[in-house]
Scaffold this motif. Structure first.
Motif, short mmCIF file in Angstrom:
data_model
loop_
_atom_site.label_atom_id
_atom_site.label_comp_id
_atom_site.label_asym_id
_atom_site.label_seq_id
_atom_site.Cartn_x
_atom_site.Cartn_y
_atom_site.Cartn_z
N VAL A 7 40.85 90.50 24.25
CA VAL A 7 39.50 90.01 24.51
C VAL A 7 39.55 88.88 25.55
O VAL A 7 38.75 88.85 26.48
CB VAL A 7 38.81 89.55 23.21
CG1 VAL A 7 37.52 88.81 23.49
CG2 VAL A 7 38.55 90.75 22.30
N THR A 8 40.51 87.98 25.42
CA THR A 8 40.65 86.89 26.38
C THR A 8 40.95 87.45 27.77
O THR A 8 40.37 87.00 28.76
CB THR A 8 41.75 85.91 25.94
OG1 THR A 8 41.41 85.38 24.66
CG2 THR A 8 41.90 84.77 26.93
N ARG A 11 37.79 88.90 29.23
CA ARG A 11 36.87 87.82 29.61
C ARG A 11 37.33 87.17 30.92
O ARG A 11 36.52 86.90 31.81
CB ARG A 11 36.76 86.79 28.50
CG ARG A 11 36.08 87.34 27.24
CD ARG A 11 36.07 86.30 26.13
NE ARG A 11 35.06 85.30 26.37
CZ ARG A 11 33.78 85.42 26.07
NH1 ARG A 11 33.36 86.53 25.49
NH2 ARG A 11 32.93 84.46 26.31
N ALA A 16 33.93 85.89 32.58
CA ALA A 16 33.07 85.43 31.49
C ALA A 16 33.59 84.09 30.96
O ALA A 16 34.78 83.79 31.07
CB ALA A 16 33.05 86.46 30.37
N ILE A 18 35.22 81.27 28.83
CA ILE A 18 36.27 81.22 27.82
C ILE A 18 36.07 80.00 26.94
O ILE A 18 36.31 80.03 25.74
CB ILE A 18 37.67 81.14 28.48
CG1 ILE A 18 37.89 82.28 29.45
CG2 ILE A 18 38.78 81.06 27.44
CD1 ILE A 18 38.03 83.65 28.85
N SER A 36 35.27 79.49 32.95
CA SER A 36 35.99 80.77 33.00
C SER A 36 37.52 80.58 33.06
O SER A 36 38.26 81.54 33.05
CB SER A 36 35.53 81.60 34.18
OG SER A 36 35.82 80.94 35.39
#
Length: 176
Positions: A7-8, A11, A16, A18, A36
């Motif tokens: 997921v990290t 992102r 996106a 963090i 980000s």
């Protein structure tokens, strides 16, 4: 890849957020770590070295299938500058008919000087670094081959072609 890390990574790739708010970078204390966290991909030298060494070791595993005599971090390839190490991997499997000094580099599109193509920028920087020594390497039958990929996993075109050639040689050697 564990779910949390995946997921990290997604992102980061999408840009996106963090973290909730921008903060001063804890590593360098000189830059702002934006939401980000792109700066982290350029600042974390210890982690960058670990990633570099992991890529080197992964590429070496492939190279060893084609050339069991391949070695890492060979010294003294450049007699005029014996402390320089242009070969993260030194092998006969990368270029037909000669030895190759493969120099691994991982680049970030957010790095200073990355321009429109971080892989090409690092390829040019590495080539320029050793430019004055290339004739000496060529005389010895050694080709300098930077192997560049972005921190997101995209290989420079020349790097991909070299890896494909090594994979084909490994496949022929194993009868695949």
């Amino acid at each position: 890849v564990p779910d949390e890390d995946y997921v990290t990574c997604v992102r980061l790739r999408l840009g996106a957020p963090i973290i909730d708010d921008a903060v001063v970078c804890h590593r360098c204390a000189a830059a702002i770590l934006d939401r980000s966290c792109k700066h982290a991909l350029c600042c974390s030298l210890g982690e960058a070295t670990k990633a570099h060494n992991k890529v080197r070791d992964d590429v070496l595993r492939l190279v060893h299938i084609a050339d069991s005599s391949a070695v890492t971090e060979i010294q003294g390839l450049i007699p005029d500058a014996p402390s320089l190490r242009p070969a993260d991997i030194f092998t006969e499997a990368a270029v037909p008919g000669c030895q190759a000094a493969m120099d691994i580099g991982i680049s970030s599109p957010d790095a200073t000087g990355a321009g429109d193509g971080c892989c090409e920028a690092m390829y040019q920087a590495k080539t320029s670094k050793y430019e004055e020594f290339l004739p000496n390497l060529t005389q010895q039958g050694i080709r300098y081959k930077p192997k560049i990929l972005s921190c997101y996993g995209r290989w420079h075109l020349d790097s991909m072609l070299t890896l494909e050639a090594i994979a084909k040689r490994a496949a022929r050697k194993r009868g695949f």
